[in-house]
Design a protein around this motif. Sequence first.
Motif, PDB file in Angstrom:
ATOM      1  N   ARG A  70       0.171  -1.339  -0.362  1.00  0.00           N
ATOM      2  CA  ARG A  70      -0.465  -0.116  -0.547  1.00  0.00           C
ATOM      3  C   ARG A  70       0.969   1.315   0.239  1.00  0.00           C
ATOM      4  NH1 ARG A  70      -3.057  -0.540   5.030  1.00  0.00           N
ATOM      5  NH2 ARG A  70      -1.395   1.214   5.891  1.00  0.00           N
ATOM      6  N   GLU A  71       1.675   1.178   0.877  1.00  0.00           N
ATOM      7  CA  GLU A  71       2.443   2.862   0.516  1.00  0.00           C
ATOM      8  C   GLU A  71       3.927   2.284  -0.324  1.00  0.00           C
ATOM      9  OE1 GLU A  71       2.213   4.524   3.275  1.00  0.00           O
ATOM     10  OE2 GLU A  71       0.643   4.180   3.577  1.00  0.00           O
ATOM     11  N   GLY A  72       3.795   1.467  -1.416  1.00  0.00           N
ATOM     12  CA  GLY A  72       4.732   1.415  -2.135  1.00  0.00           C
ATOM     13  C   GLY A  72       6.345   1.341  -2.088  1.00  0.00           C
ATOM     14  N   LEU A  73       6.391   0.476  -0.905  1.00  0.00           N
ATOM     15  CA  LEU A  73       8.116  -0.102   0.020  1.00  0.00           C
ATOM     16  C   LEU A  73       8.511  -1.158  -0.373  1.00  0.00           C
ATOM     17  CD1 LEU A  73       7.249   0.297   3.426  1.00  0.00           C
ATOM     18  CD2 LEU A  73       7.967   2.455   1.949  1.00  0.00           C
ATOM     19  N   GLY A  74       9.683  -1.198  -0.633  1.00  0.00           N
ATOM     20  CA  GLY A  74      10.256  -2.015  -1.350  1.00  0.00           C
ATOM     21  C   GLY A  74      10.297  -2.392  -0.076  1.00  0.00           C
ATOM     22  N   LEU A  75      10.309  -4.441  -0.331  1.00  0.00           N
ATOM     23  CA  LEU A  75       9.532  -5.685   0.502  1.00  0.00           C
ATOM     24  C   LEU A  75      12.074  -6.588   0.937  1.00  0.00           C
ATOM     25  CD1 LEU A  75       8.042  -7.589   2.061  1.00  0.00           C
ATOM     26  CD2 LEU A  75       7.766  -8.443   0.202  1.00  0.00           C
ATOM     27  N   LEU A  76      11.643  -6.568   1.883  1.00  0.00           N
ATOM     28  CA  LEU A  76      13.200  -7.349   2.545  1.00  0.00           C
ATOM     29  C   LEU A  76      12.631  -8.641   3.064  1.00  0.00           C
ATOM     30  CD1 LEU A  76      15.913  -6.573   3.036  1.00  0.00           C
ATOM     31  CD2 LEU A  76      15.231  -5.912   5.510  1.00  0.00           C
ATOM     32  N   ASN A  96       2.484  -7.753  -4.610  1.00  0.00           N
ATOM     33  CA  ASN A  96       2.341  -7.214  -6.200  1.00  0.00           C
ATOM     34  C   ASN A  96       1.435  -6.444  -6.337  1.00  0.00           C
ATOM     35  OD1 ASN A  96       5.359  -6.437  -7.200  1.00  0.00           O
ATOM     36  ND2 ASN A  96       5.434  -8.132  -7.837  1.00  0.00           N
ATOM     37  N   ALA A  97       0.322  -7.738  -5.845  1.00  0.00           N
ATOM     38  CA  ALA A  97      -0.987  -6.748  -6.639  1.00  0.00           C
ATOM     39  C   ALA A  97      -1.936  -5.971  -5.495  1.00  0.00           C
ATOM     40  CB  ALA A  97      -2.118  -8.678  -5.771  1.00  0.00           C
ATOM     41  N   PRO A 125       5.142  -3.919 -10.261  1.00  0.00           N
ATOM     42  CA  PRO A 125       5.838  -4.663  -9.682  1.00  0.00           C
ATOM     43  C   PRO A 125       6.769  -4.401  -9.121  1.00  0.00           C
ATOM     44  CG  PRO A 125       4.801  -4.660 -11.743  1.00  0.00           C
ATOM     45  CD  PRO A 125       5.284  -3.577 -11.803  1.00  0.00           C
ATOM     46  N   GLY A 126       7.192  -5.035  -7.958  1.00  0.00           N
ATOM     47  CA  GLY A 126       8.698  -4.395  -7.171  1.00  0.00           C
ATOM     48  C   GLY A 126       9.365  -6.223  -6.741  1.00  0.00           C
ATOM     49  N   ASP A 144      19.977 -13.727 -13.916  1.00  0.00           N
ATOM     50  CA  ASP A 144      19.142 -12.612 -14.461  1.00  0.00           C
ATOM     51  C   ASP A 144      18.683 -12.222 -13.152  1.00  0.00           C
ATOM     52  OD1 ASP A 144      17.437 -11.187 -15.495  1.00  0.00           O
ATOM     53  OD2 ASP A 144      16.388 -12.096 -16.847  1.00  0.00           O
ATOM     54  N   PRO A 145      17.834 -11.508 -12.489  1.00  0.00           N
ATOM     55  CA  PRO A 145      17.028 -11.657 -10.956  1.00  0.00           C
ATOM     56  C   PRO A 145      16.107 -11.174 -12.045  1.00  0.00           C
ATOM     57  CG  PRO A 145      18.334  -9.388 -12.084  1.00  0.00           C
ATOM     58  CD  PRO A 145      18.546 -10.214 -12.553  1.00  0.00           C
ATOM     59  N   ALA A 146      15.013 -12.218 -12.374  1.00  0.00           N
ATOM     60  CA  ALA A 146      13.413 -12.262 -13.030  1.00  0.00           C
ATOM     61  C   ALA A 146      12.793 -11.627 -12.170  1.00  0.00           C
ATOM     62  CB  ALA A 146      13.561 -13.150 -14.446  1.00  0.00           C
ATOM     63  N   PRO A 147      11.645 -11.245 -12.586  1.00  0.00           N
ATOM     64  CA  PRO A 147      10.580 -11.576 -11.130  1.00  0.00           C
ATOM     65  C   PRO A 147      10.036 -13.380 -11.148  1.00  0.00           C
ATOM     66  CG  PRO A 147      10.322  -9.719 -12.964  1.00  0.00           C
ATOM     67  CD  PRO A 147      10.974 -10.305 -12.935  1.00  0.00           C
TER      68      PRO A 147
END
Length: 380
Positions: free
Chosen positions: A201-207, A225-226, A235-236, A369-372
Amino acid sequence: MRVGVSLFTQNHGDWDRFEGRSDGVGPFATDPATYDDELALAEQIEPLGYDSIWAVEHHFSPLNLTPSPLLFLANLAGRTRRVDIGTMVIVLPWHDPLRVAEEIAMVDNLLQGRRLFVGLGRGAARREFDPRRIPMGESRARFLEGLEILRGALTEERFSYEGEHYSIAETSLRPRPRSADLTERFMVAGNSAETLEIAGREGLGLLLLNHKPWEDYGDEVGRYNAVRAQHGFPPGQPTVVVNAVCAATEDEAWSDLLRYFGEMKDGTNRHYEWDEPTHFLEATGYEHYAQAAERRLGSTPEQLARESALTQVWGTPEQCAERLSFIQRMTGAREFVIVFKYGTMPYAVAERSLQLFAEGALPALHAFDPAPAAAARSTS
């Protein structure tokens, strides 16, 4: 893909003395000796070709001796010229968020164009809340208000704020950040469905701090990502943290991982008081932790250590690269952050692991290659 190293500054051998279970004359390291080892290890990270250096925040126990990750990382930034740095995490409810914003802006300037990744969290140990006289049950509200303050102070020339916990008269943060995209590199440690919701919701990256089989994370990244999509964010891809032992043989690596990661889990259990889940229920927003603590009660320490170790990374350099490639496919990770020294691991073991990994695994991962993840792609 990118690969960084996190320094944990653990003095695990001091736990029994710290808790009054020994006479204080046993074989444990001093805190300065712990720092000497970590700094010696840190000196090798950039020359060996790693991409970033990270630090955590903890207080008041031997679990971790870094009460100020930004101060620690500022020192390491002065010792290096190329690597980026990151926090995993700054626990926002413990601090004046305006002061945190000032320190972030200052470190961003000191880096002179290198990137600062700002991992944020809300904390979960009452031994770290109680001395500050901050109720754990306020952590979520304080975190969200603190996040608003960080963003406002770092992006607006003139800034003020009025909330439930913080009131800030109009002011201007100096120095202004060097990086225009600094707040876009904010991320949060995701351990629960509620945190994933907030992050999306806040558009933060995920650790991601791995607490379960990696196969389970693809769907979580998809849900994250949804939520991002619902709020207009692209998408992150998460940053994923793992503990590793790289050795000449798989058996040697597994033996070291099981021993020293088991010690790390023991220290974590003591610090967070996982054997006493009731206090999590008494603090609003910690129901997930209470449930996790309840599940642990039926297992022995040896069972918990082995189960957790199986989700880490061990083996020869080739095997370490293979395991990390698998984790990347499951999670869609954009960067790995690896912990090489933990528990009572001797410096020589950590140094050998760091060097072997750099020689044999790092080139393959840099070419990967770090693909999603598939689940993440399906929701974008």
